[in-house]
Design a protein around this motif. Structure first.
Motif, PDB file in Angstrom:
ATOM      1  N   ALA A   1       0.838  -1.199   0.000  1.00 32.39           N
ATOM      2  CA  ALA A   1       0.000   0.000   0.000  1.00 32.39           C
ATOM      3  C   ALA A   1       0.872   1.248   0.000  1.00 32.39           C
ATOM      4  N   ALA A   2       1.874   1.269   0.866  1.00 31.81           N
ATOM      5  CA  ALA A   2       2.712   2.467   0.988  1.00 31.81           C
ATOM      6  C   ALA A   2       3.406   2.795  -0.334  1.00 31.81           C
ATOM      7  N   ASP A   3       3.954   1.767  -1.004  1.00 27.83           N
ATOM      8  CA  ASP A   3       4.656   2.006  -2.268  1.00 27.83           C
ATOM      9  C   ASP A   3       3.696   2.448  -3.367  1.00 27.83           C
ATOM     10  N   ALA A   4       2.535   1.787  -3.443  1.00 30.00           N
ATOM     11  CA  ALA A   4       1.560   2.133  -4.492  1.00 30.00           C
ATOM     12  C   ALA A   4       1.029   3.548  -4.295  1.00 30.00           C
ATOM     13  N   LEU A   5       0.759   3.924  -3.064  1.00 28.65           N
ATOM     14  CA  LEU A   5       0.243   5.275  -2.786  1.00 28.65           C
ATOM     15  C   LEU A   5       1.317   6.326  -3.040  1.00 28.65           C
ATOM     16  N   ALA A   6       2.567   5.988  -2.773  1.00 30.46           N
ATOM     17  CA  ALA A   6       3.657   6.933  -3.029  1.00 30.46           C
ATOM     18  C   ALA A   6       3.812   7.174  -4.531  1.00 30.46           C
ATOM     19  N   LEU A   7       3.613   6.121  -5.349  1.00 28.68           N
ATOM     20  CA  LEU A   7       3.682   6.295  -6.801  1.00 28.68           C
ATOM     21  C   LEU A   7       2.536   7.185  -7.286  1.00 28.68           C
TER      22      LEU A   7
ATOM     23  N   ILE B   1      -7.109  -3.946  -4.975  1.00 25.68           N
ATOM     24  CA  ILE B   1      -6.822  -2.508  -4.822  1.00 25.68           C
ATOM     25  C   ILE B   1      -5.491  -2.185  -5.503  1.00 25.68           C
ATOM     26  N   ALA B   2      -4.511  -3.065  -5.301  1.00 20.92           N
ATOM     27  CA  ALA B   2      -3.193  -2.839  -5.915  1.00 20.92           C
ATOM     28  C   ALA B   2      -3.302  -2.779  -7.439  1.00 20.92           C
ATOM     29  N   LEU B   3      -4.147  -3.641  -8.000  1.00 21.08           N
ATOM     30  CA  LEU B   3      -4.354  -3.619  -9.460  1.00 21.08           C
ATOM     31  C   LEU B   3      -4.919  -2.266  -9.893  1.00 21.08           C
ATOM     32  N   LEU B   4      -5.923  -1.778  -9.198  1.00 26.67           N
ATOM     33  CA  LEU B   4      -6.535  -0.490  -9.558  1.00 26.67           C
ATOM     34  C   LEU B   4      -5.516   0.650  -9.466  1.00 26.67           C
TER      35      LEU B   4
ATOM     36  N   LYS C   1       1.000   7.858 -13.232  1.00 32.67           N
ATOM     37  CA  LYS C   1       0.928   9.328 -13.231  1.00 32.67           C
ATOM     38  C   LYS C   1       0.383   9.838 -11.900  1.00 32.67           C
ATOM     39  N   PRO C   2       1.084  10.771 -11.290  1.00 36.55           N
ATOM     40  CA  PRO C   2       0.587  11.310 -10.013  1.00 36.55           C
ATOM     41  C   PRO C   2      -0.712  12.098 -10.208  1.00 36.55           C
ATOM     42  N   ARG C   3      -1.545  12.068  -9.181  1.00 35.54           N
ATOM     43  CA  ARG C   3      -2.795  12.841  -9.169  1.00 35.54           C
ATOM     44  C   ARG C   3      -2.751  13.901  -8.082  1.00 35.54           C
ATOM     45  N   LEU C   4      -3.742  14.803  -8.142  1.00 33.26           N
ATOM     46  CA  LEU C   4      -3.897  15.821  -7.106  1.00 33.26           C
ATOM     47  C   LEU C   4      -4.004  15.160  -5.732  1.00 33.26           C
TER      48      LEU C   4
ATOM     49  N   GLU D   1     -10.059   6.590   2.249  1.00 38.95           N
ATOM     50  CA  GLU D   1      -8.798   6.900   1.562  1.00 38.95           C
ATOM     51  C   GLU D   1      -8.473   5.846   0.506  1.00 38.95           C
ATOM     52  N   THR D   2      -8.741   4.579   0.822  1.00 38.91           N
ATOM     53  CA  THR D   2      -8.471   3.505  -0.149  1.00 38.91           C
ATOM     54  C   THR D   2      -9.411   3.636  -1.355  1.00 38.91           C
ATOM     55  N   LEU D   3     -10.685   3.910  -1.101  1.00 38.19           N
ATOM     56  CA  LEU D   3     -11.639   4.046  -2.203  1.00 38.19           C
ATOM     57  C   LEU D   3     -11.261   5.233  -3.102  1.00 38.19           C
ATOM     58  N   ILE D   4     -10.819   6.312  -2.480  1.00 38.75           N
ATOM     59  CA  ILE D   4     -10.471   7.504  -3.271  1.00 38.75           C
ATOM     60  C   ILE D   4      -9.181   7.282  -4.065  1.00 38.75           C
ATOM     61  N   ALA D   5      -8.237   6.579  -3.477  1.00 39.03           N
ATOM     62  CA  ALA D   5      -6.997   6.274  -4.207  1.00 39.03           C
ATOM     63  C   ALA D   5      -7.314   5.433  -5.439  1.00 39.03           C
ATOM     64  N   ALA D   6      -8.253   4.496  -5.299  1.00 39.66           N
ATOM     65  CA  ALA D   6      -8.687   3.709  -6.457  1.00 39.66           C
ATOM     66  C   ALA D   6      -9.380   4.618  -7.478  1.00 39.66           C
TER      67      ALA D   6
END
Lengths: 279, 279
Positions: free
Chosen positions: A11-17, A34-37, A203-206, B57-62
């Motif tokens: 989770a930490a790595d995916a959210l950082a990307l 979730i990781a796939l999404l 691609k990073p998001r807001l 937070e998980t739903l929004i990250a997706a």
């Protein structure tokens, strides 16, 4: 560059990307779905390799499993594999070469014509047909279906990209794929195996705080958050696209002048001609 | 009735649930992600149980990981947990009790106001703003994001239902959640744990041959396929909803009369008043 879906990422790595390490939200529940999404990337270059047999059927089953307003199912999809048709559609969509390259190009339709045929066969009038609401429902139905197809494709190791430029010349697109009145190509979608040259980062998001509002809408700190995101996107652009554009500059470039709409400022006129009065 | 996502189902079983055994397509590639997508059911009854910390937070990250047109990110979401606000929104949406029951109600917004604030802060004009195309992009952006949130929620064992009735009185909804001009509640979404009483089967959809067209649009055999689907839906309705309505009857009931739009025939007027000129 690794092109596999990053379903093994923490989770930490995916959210950082997705947000940059400094702006990633605290992470909550997590699993491989979730990781796939989170691993999604739009891909604009494809290998010519054919898709495994039955892939279209699997993508469509996923698409049809999405919610549809009142089960009206006011969408359809054209599966285009013919090289000549793909070339014609590529030309109509700002010459995007990946439309020619991908083995499967999907034209997602807002489709009220099927229910209109039902009404004619049953000898009834459907008063709801000519309204903006009905077009909106059909476009949203198509979008929900298409997004499920994207998730399914990526789950199978395939890549995709939405083609909004299919709306540049909607009546010409309609001729290529033989659309009847009451159908409209909302967007296209390339499906295939990413070419190594088209690899890019997530691609990073807001930041979430800009996009999610608690109980009521708020825009506190939005300007500061945008400055931070500009910084993140300039670095992303430099690493991936050989430019150093900020998000702010991109938004102004895309929304500043009518010319950037590539014909889409005439959408109302086109829709009305195609059987959507938008009352 | 088993309410878990049927991710352990075989392709043949999952496709039979979605299309009826007689109309299921030959199955192609398959894995647990596809099984999750196929298992979707909209749920209209919720237990009051709170969501695990970090779920939003998980739903929004997706949601933010879905594609967004030109990375413009013209959507936002309001997370409503306040009981009084949920009651007000339920009342505005045809008294749908599940909006009050669910612990989290999401109001998904088409949002061009953020990029408009950017333009004002930067001292530029964004000529693209007043067009139908720009509203459509924002609505589609919101839909793609929302669908990813649905998939993420179901992956976590939660249930959802889209609430299109949020468009019945959009200006009243805007007051409840404090929306600025240039934002519009495209639809709502309940998120929570399904109550056992709200259990239902996977809803069958039209056969793939009706929805997917190869190279060009076609409606051959559509009438016969609809008759078969009517049969399937009448049996589904009897098992799950104590009625025996065919799909044909449902479509006519929902689209036949303006009254069934519950105010949504005035959508253009409402959107224009809310900052979307729809040029």
């Amino acid at each position: 560059m690794d092109m596999s879906p990053h379903t093994a990422l923490s989770a930490a790595d995916a959210l950082a990307l997705r947000y940059g390490a400094e702006h990633a939200p605290a992470h909550g529940p997590w699993n491989e779905h979730i990781a796939l999404l989170l691993s999604h990337r739009s891909i604009r270059g494809y290998r010519p390799d054919a898709l495994p047999e039955g892939t279209l059927e699997t993508l469509i089953a996923a698409a049809q499993s999405a919610a549809t307003s009142s089960n009206l199912q006011t969408w359809s999809v054209i599966a285009v594999t013919d090289a000549e048709k793909k070339a014609q559609l590529a030309k109509l969509a700002n010459n995007q070469k990946h439309i020619e390259q991908c083995p499967l190009f999907l034209v997602w339709l807002a489709d009220i014509s099927r229910n209109q045929r039902l009404a004619e066969q049953e000898g009834v009038e459907l008063e709801v047909m000519p309204y903006q609401e009905t077009f909106l429902v059909a476009a949203i139905d198509a979008a929900l279906a298409a997004q499920n197809a994207v998730v399914a494709a990526e789950a199978l190791g395939l890549s995709t990209v939405y083609i909004g430029a299919l709306r540049n010349q909607p009546q010409e697109v309609a001729k290529v794929v033989g659309l009847p009145p009451g159908t409209f190509g909302v967007f296209g979608m390339c499906v295939g195996y990413a070419s190594p040259a088209a690899a890019n980062e997530v691609k990073p998001r807001l930041p979430q705080s800009v996009v999610v509002h608690r109980e009521v809408y708020g825009a506190n700190n939005e300007r500061e958050q945008r400055a931070a995101y500009d910084h993140l996107m300039a670095a992303f652009s430099q690493r991936n696209e050989m430019s150093t554009d900020t998000w702010t500059k991109r938004v102004i470039g895309r929304m500043g002048k009518i010319a950037a709409m590539s014909g889409r400022h005439k959408l109302v006129e086109a829709l009305q001609a195609m059987g959507f009065p938008l009352k």
